[in-house]
Write a protein that holds these residues in place. Sequence first.
Motif, short mmCIF file in Angstrom:
data_model
loop_
_atom_site.label_atom_id
_atom_site.label_comp_id
_atom_site.label_asym_id
_atom_site.label_seq_id
_atom_site.Cartn_x
_atom_site.Cartn_y
_atom_site.Cartn_z
N PHE A 10 50.08 -21.05 71.10
CA PHE A 10 49.39 -21.73 70.00
C PHE A 10 48.56 -22.91 70.49
O PHE A 10 47.58 -23.28 69.84
N ASP A 11 48.94 -23.51 71.62
CA ASP A 11 48.17 -24.63 72.14
C ASP A 11 46.93 -24.17 72.90
O ASP A 11 45.81 -24.58 72.60
N MET A 12 47.10 -23.31 73.90
CA MET A 12 45.98 -22.88 74.75
C MET A 12 45.46 -21.49 74.39
O MET A 12 44.31 -21.17 74.66
N GLY A 13 46.29 -20.68 73.77
CA GLY A 13 45.88 -19.34 73.42
C GLY A 13 44.62 -19.26 72.57
O GLY A 13 43.81 -18.35 72.78
N PRO A 14 44.39 -20.19 71.61
CA PRO A 14 43.17 -20.07 70.80
C PRO A 14 41.89 -20.03 71.62
O PRO A 14 40.94 -19.32 71.25
N TYR A 15 41.82 -20.75 72.75
CA TYR A 15 40.62 -20.71 73.58
C TYR A 15 40.40 -19.30 74.13
O TYR A 15 39.27 -18.79 74.15
N TYR A 16 41.46 -18.68 74.58
CA TYR A 16 41.37 -17.39 75.24
C TYR A 16 41.22 -16.25 74.23
O TYR A 16 40.40 -15.35 74.43
N VAL A 17 42.01 -16.29 73.16
CA VAL A 17 41.92 -15.23 72.16
C VAL A 17 40.56 -15.28 71.46
O VAL A 17 39.92 -14.23 71.25
N THR A 18 40.09 -16.47 71.11
CA THR A 18 38.77 -16.58 70.49
C THR A 18 37.68 -16.06 71.42
O THR A 18 36.75 -15.37 70.98
N SER A 19 37.80 -16.37 72.69
CA SER A 19 36.83 -15.86 73.67
C SER A 19 36.85 -14.34 73.73
O SER A 19 35.79 -13.68 73.77
N LEU A 20 38.03 -13.75 73.72
CA LEU A 20 38.14 -12.29 73.78
C LEU A 20 37.52 -11.65 72.55
O LEU A 20 36.91 -10.58 72.64
N VAL A 21 37.65 -12.29 71.39
CA VAL A 21 37.02 -11.75 70.18
C VAL A 21 35.50 -11.86 70.28
O VAL A 21 34.77 -10.93 69.92
N HIS A 22 34.98 -12.98 70.81
CA HIS A 22 33.54 -13.10 71.02
C HIS A 22 33.03 -12.05 72.00
O HIS A 22 31.96 -11.47 71.82
N LEU A 23 33.81 -11.79 73.05
CA LEU A 23 33.37 -10.88 74.10
C LEU A 23 33.52 -9.42 73.72
O LEU A 23 32.63 -8.60 74.00
N LEU A 24 34.64 -9.07 73.06
CA LEU A 24 34.98 -7.66 72.85
C LEU A 24 35.15 -7.29 71.38
O LEU A 24 35.36 -6.11 71.08
N GLY A 25 35.09 -8.25 70.48
CA GLY A 25 35.23 -7.94 69.07
C GLY A 25 36.64 -8.14 68.56
O GLY A 25 37.57 -8.49 69.30
N PRO A 26 36.82 -7.94 67.25
CA PRO A 26 38.13 -8.20 66.62
C PRO A 26 39.22 -7.30 67.16
O PRO A 26 38.97 -6.27 67.80
#
Length: 367
Positions: free
Chosen positions: A177-193
């Motif tokens: 919950f602390d650092m994951g939002p940076y990575y998960v949000t990036s993955l959605v930008h890169l590869l979609g929902p």
Amino acid sequence: MGSPHIVGIVGLGVISRQYLDLFATSPAIRVAAVADLNAQRAAEVAATVPGATAMTVDELMAHPEVQTVLNLTVPAAHAQVAHAAIAAGKSVHGEKPLALTVAEGRGILDAATAAGVRVTSAPDTVLGTGIQTARRLVDDGAIGTPMSASATWVSPGHELWHPAPGFYYAPGGGPLFDMGPYYVTSLVHLLGPVVAVTGAARRARAQRTIATGPQAGERIEVEVDTHVSGLLEHAGGAVSTIVTSFDAVASTSPPIEVHGDRGSLVVPDPNTFDGEVRLAELGGEGWRSVTTSAGYADSGRGIGLIDAVAGDGPGRAGGALALHVLDIMESLLRSSAEGRRVVIDTAVERPSLVPLTAASEWSRFRS
């Protein structure tokens, strides 16, 4: 053109200075009010911001000029402050995560819709040139059909450097919950929902010891999982993996890699706004650096709010995306607890690419 967007800031901890530094460079935003549980801290911050007044949270919510409340409180207070702002007829831009739970997050968005106000959320680091240049390469077919990605963030724990790290080990904290939002949000930008996830999570120790600051030597109860691994199934067919941990000393893995059938990308740290993007193409001569081609250049925390106020909608850091990311993270933990694959309930459109935009351009955005 237009007028500056008037902001009131609630919560003046470590991260607030980064927002204030960005807003000081742009006439798009004017900070009119600041509030903190520590009144002295609020007064000290207000003294550094021309035109800002220190006040209580209630006074800030009632301030007639404030259009958006910048919610920089600890995660446990995110929903409460957001609802107070919405009830006062103000939009909200919050630090990540959007809320502690998906149910809380839905409540925020539903209330905002009913009130006709906007919700936006960190992380907006993904709008910088690092993630956006990688996104452009994916969109332009530089790696062919995207097949997979990996995201890795590890550390031995924030208690080693943060003077008051207790909230990192309470609900809403932990490495996911602390650092994951940076990575998960990036993955959605890169590869979609994401449509489904499978997770595995562990808690290495029941307590942590603060190493620095006025609380040095005090012990913290660990209420959350401190190592989380997950598999994310994207709607477009790609599969990504994520590791976030407070139980590892270091890693040599790139922050993010994206692989396609014609090439691979090394993507820079999504906790920053820029960085080197590297591409390796099938039949090529190995890794090469790629020229920056997209994103808000020389930006910082708060660019997501500037992006939103310049348009008619929530922009590229909208609440629906933050809720989707929260759903992914909550579902990873539920998957681990229940030992099963979990289908994601929320859906979101992949945010549009940010064209390469110099600071001299985005700093002139107005509402």
